[in-house]
Design a protein around this motif. Structure first.
Motif, PDB file in Angstrom:
ATOM      1  N   ALA A 292       0.892  -1.234  -0.048  1.00 54.24           N
ATOM      2  CA  ALA A 292       0.066   0.097  -0.022  1.00 54.24           C
ATOM      3  C   ALA A 292       0.680   1.022   0.086  1.00 54.24           C
ATOM      4  CB  ALA A 292      -0.982   0.112   1.234  1.00 54.24           C
ATOM      5  N   ALA A 293       0.177   2.349  -0.441  1.00 51.63           N
ATOM      6  CA  ALA A 293       0.978   3.705  -0.666  1.00 51.63           C
ATOM      7  C   ALA A 293       0.136   4.604  -0.915  1.00 51.63           C
ATOM      8  CB  ALA A 293       2.256   3.575  -1.545  1.00 51.63           C
ATOM      9  N   ALA A 294       0.205   5.859  -0.405  1.00 54.44           N
ATOM     10  CA  ALA A 294      -0.702   7.030  -0.661  1.00 54.44           C
ATOM     11  C   ALA A 294      -0.083   7.708  -1.804  1.00 54.44           C
ATOM     12  CB  ALA A 294      -0.780   8.068   0.432  1.00 54.44           C
ATOM     13  N   VAL A 295      -0.810   7.803  -3.113  1.00 55.60           N
ATOM     14  CA  VAL A 295      -0.503   8.522  -4.307  1.00 55.60           C
ATOM     15  C   VAL A 295      -1.550   9.787  -4.534  1.00 55.60           C
ATOM     16  CG1 VAL A 295       0.026   8.406  -6.685  1.00 55.60           C
ATOM     17  CG2 VAL A 295       0.416   6.361  -5.225  1.00 55.60           C
ATOM     18  N   GLY A 296      -1.017  10.869  -4.480  1.00 54.82           N
ATOM     19  CA  GLY A 296      -2.096  12.273  -4.465  1.00 54.82           C
ATOM     20  C   GLY A 296      -2.820  11.784  -3.352  1.00 54.82           C
ATOM     21  N   ALA A 338       4.573  -8.079  -0.658  1.00 55.13           N
ATOM     22  CA  ALA A 338       5.465  -7.028  -1.230  1.00 55.13           C
ATOM     23  C   ALA A 338       5.485  -5.438  -0.637  1.00 55.13           C
ATOM     24  CB  ALA A 338       4.919  -6.846  -2.635  1.00 55.13           C
ATOM     25  N   CYS A 339       6.447  -4.810  -1.193  1.00 59.27           N
ATOM     26  CA  CYS A 339       6.494  -3.390  -0.598  1.00 59.27           C
ATOM     27  C   CYS A 339       5.861  -2.470  -1.637  1.00 59.27           C
ATOM     28  CB  CYS A 339       7.938  -3.205  -0.312  1.00 59.27           C
ATOM     29  SG  CYS A 339       8.889  -4.075   0.975  1.00 59.27           S
ATOM     30  N   GLY A 340       5.012  -1.523  -1.116  1.00 58.62           N
ATOM     31  CA  GLY A 340       4.441  -0.411  -1.960  1.00 58.62           C
ATOM     32  C   GLY A 340       5.290   1.055  -1.693  1.00 58.62           C
ATOM     33  N   ALA A 341       5.343   1.664  -2.502  1.00 60.30           N
ATOM     34  CA  ALA A 341       5.888   2.931  -2.519  1.00 60.30           C
ATOM     35  C   ALA A 341       5.247   3.953  -3.443  1.00 60.30           C
ATOM     36  CB  ALA A 341       7.456   3.055  -2.759  1.00 60.30           C
ATOM     37  N   ALA A 342       5.321   5.179  -3.193  1.00 59.90           N
ATOM     38  CA  ALA A 342       4.830   6.114  -4.254  1.00 59.90           C
ATOM     39  C   ALA A 342       6.016   7.071  -4.605  1.00 59.90           C
ATOM     40  CB  ALA A 342       3.825   7.187  -3.478  1.00 59.90           C
ATOM     41  N   SER A 343       6.140   7.365  -5.731  1.00 63.35           N
ATOM     42  CA  SER A 343       6.991   8.539  -6.317  1.00 63.35           C
ATOM     43  C   SER A 343       6.416   9.334  -7.324  1.00 63.35           C
ATOM     44  CB  SER A 343       8.236   7.918  -6.972  1.00 63.35           C
ATOM     45  OG  SER A 343       9.214   8.859  -7.317  1.00 63.35           O
ATOM     46  N   GLY A 344       6.176  10.666  -6.910  1.00 56.48           N
ATOM     47  CA  GLY A 344       5.391  11.532  -8.004  1.00 56.48           C
ATOM     48  C   GLY A 344       3.940  11.121  -8.182  1.00 56.48           C
ATOM     49  N   ASN A 345       3.316  10.681  -9.122  1.00 59.72           N
ATOM     50  CA  ASN A 345       2.219  10.190  -9.330  1.00 59.72           C
ATOM     51  C   ASN A 345       2.072   8.737  -9.662  1.00 59.72           C
ATOM     52  OD1 ASN A 345       2.947  10.464 -11.843  1.00 59.72           O
ATOM     53  ND2 ASN A 345       1.193  11.489 -12.613  1.00 59.72           N
TER      54      ASN A 345
END
Length: 364
Positions: A292-296, A338-345
């Motif tokens: 999981a990750a927060a995108v925007g 798994a690992c989740g990550a956000a970068s930009g959008n």
């Protein structure tokens, strides 16, 4: 494992007596750098062994109105752990799966706090341990708390350990202890709580009183799962009592026992604010071990292990404004842990496993 003797520990002089506010509850996250769940194992086919790992979660303490200078309290917690390696002197090893622990839903963990000395008395803790290495023998499991016969099993442990109404066939016993302490600030406000305990759980002998605490073969024998393997340079592969060579488990001697060791610590206790309503939208489907990750402004969740025991390739996103989950484009492959990550959008998913018990994979 180093054990700290906390019961009856002389406390440093307090600047003021212990103060309880109008709120009966103290709560905070568990300190993962101190808290842990471990196990000493004796008389297994592999010999003696030990394993343990950090746990992460929350703890809460609910106080009753004091009777004189004594305040009773109730202790609750819930935690999930890492995947520790349980190793034996023979070189055998077993990896724990999705280890977790929480207070028993049947009995209440409780104690009494002396508001003058900050000492704890009459402390008893009733714990439930979930999904240790018991899940490897789930096909033979006769424990009453199973989830559709799949890999969900719990083991109960009392601190101090319970007394049995018959003589047990043990010439040796583990050291057991039930220890707890509170810490306070200079004004007497409670700021921390720590519990440490080790208990004793006989395995095969418990069937005499129809209290199965482990896995059973078709004829009622108590069994243990085979090992995940043997460390290099120890027991040769053709002699290793592995799960692959013994998929139905290994017969346990009558004097086999566990000694679960539990440490739950928090030094950030606070009087919580009024409860806030949880979002009514709930994620449907797979969620165990999801990334999981927060995108925007949206929360993205990908993969995860489903009720069928198989990883998923689903991707869903929560829009807080509409309080609604929407399905997104599937991952190229199924994955969990798994690992989740956000970068930009963008939302990235890395690592994990593509099967329930398979090796780690690289995935991006």
């Amino acid at each position: 494992m180093r054990r700290l003797a906390l019961a009856g520990l002389a406390m440093l002089p307090l600047a003021a007596e212990v103060r309880l506010t109008a709120s009966p509850r103290l709560a905070s996250p568990i300190n993962g750098s101190v808290s842990s769940l471990g196990d000493e194992i004796s008389h297994y086919p592999f010999g003696p062994g030990f394993g343990g790992g950090a746990i992460h979660g929350w703890v809460a303490l609910d106080f009753s109105p004091p009777n004189g200078r004594i305040a009773k309290f109730r202790f609750t917690w819930r935690a999930v752990g890492d995947e520790p390696l349980i190793t034996f002197k023979t070189g055998h090893f077993i990896r724990a799966r999705a280890a977790g622990c929480f207070n028993s839903g049947v009995q209440t963990s409780l104690g009494e706090l002396n508001l003058d000395t900050c000492e704890i008395s009459k402390l008893e803790v009733h714990a439930a341990f979930q999904n240790l290495f018991i899940d490897k023998t789930s096909r033979n499991n006769r424990f009453p708390l199973n989830s559709k016969g799949a890999k969900f099993t719990v083991l109960f442990g009392d601190y101090p350990p319970i007394d049995f109404p018959f003589t047990l066939p043990f010439s040796d016993r583990p050291k057991t202890y039930t220890e707890g302490k509170f810490t306070t600030d200079g004004l007497g406000n409670i700021t921390g709580f720590e519990f440490r305990g080790a208990t004793f759980i006989p395995l095969a002998a418990v069937t005499r009183v129809a209290l199965p605490t482990y896995s059973f073969a078709p004829h009622g024998d108590t069994i243990a799962p085979g090992a995940g393997g043997c460390l290099t340079g120890t027991t040769p592969a053709d002699q290793c009592l592995s799960d692959e060579r013994y998929p139905n488990g290994l017969l346990l001697p009558e004097n086999a026992y566990l000694s679960p060791i539990l440490v739950v610590s928090s030094q950030e206790l606070r009087y919580p604010e009024a409860a806030r309503p949880s979002p009514p939208a709930r994620l449907a489907g797979e969620a165990v071990g999801a990334a999981a990750a927060a995108v925007g402004a949206r929360l993205w969740v990908a993969g995860g292990l489903g009720a069928t025991g198989s990883p998923s390739a689903k991707v869903t996103a929560l829009d807080p404004g509409r309080n609604q989950w929407t399905a997104e484009r599937y991952l190229p492959r199924r994955v969990w842990q798994a690992c989740g990550a956000a970068s930009g959008n963008r939302f990235y998913v890395m690592g994990g496993r593509d099967s329930a018990d398979g090796p780690a994979v690289f995935f991006l």
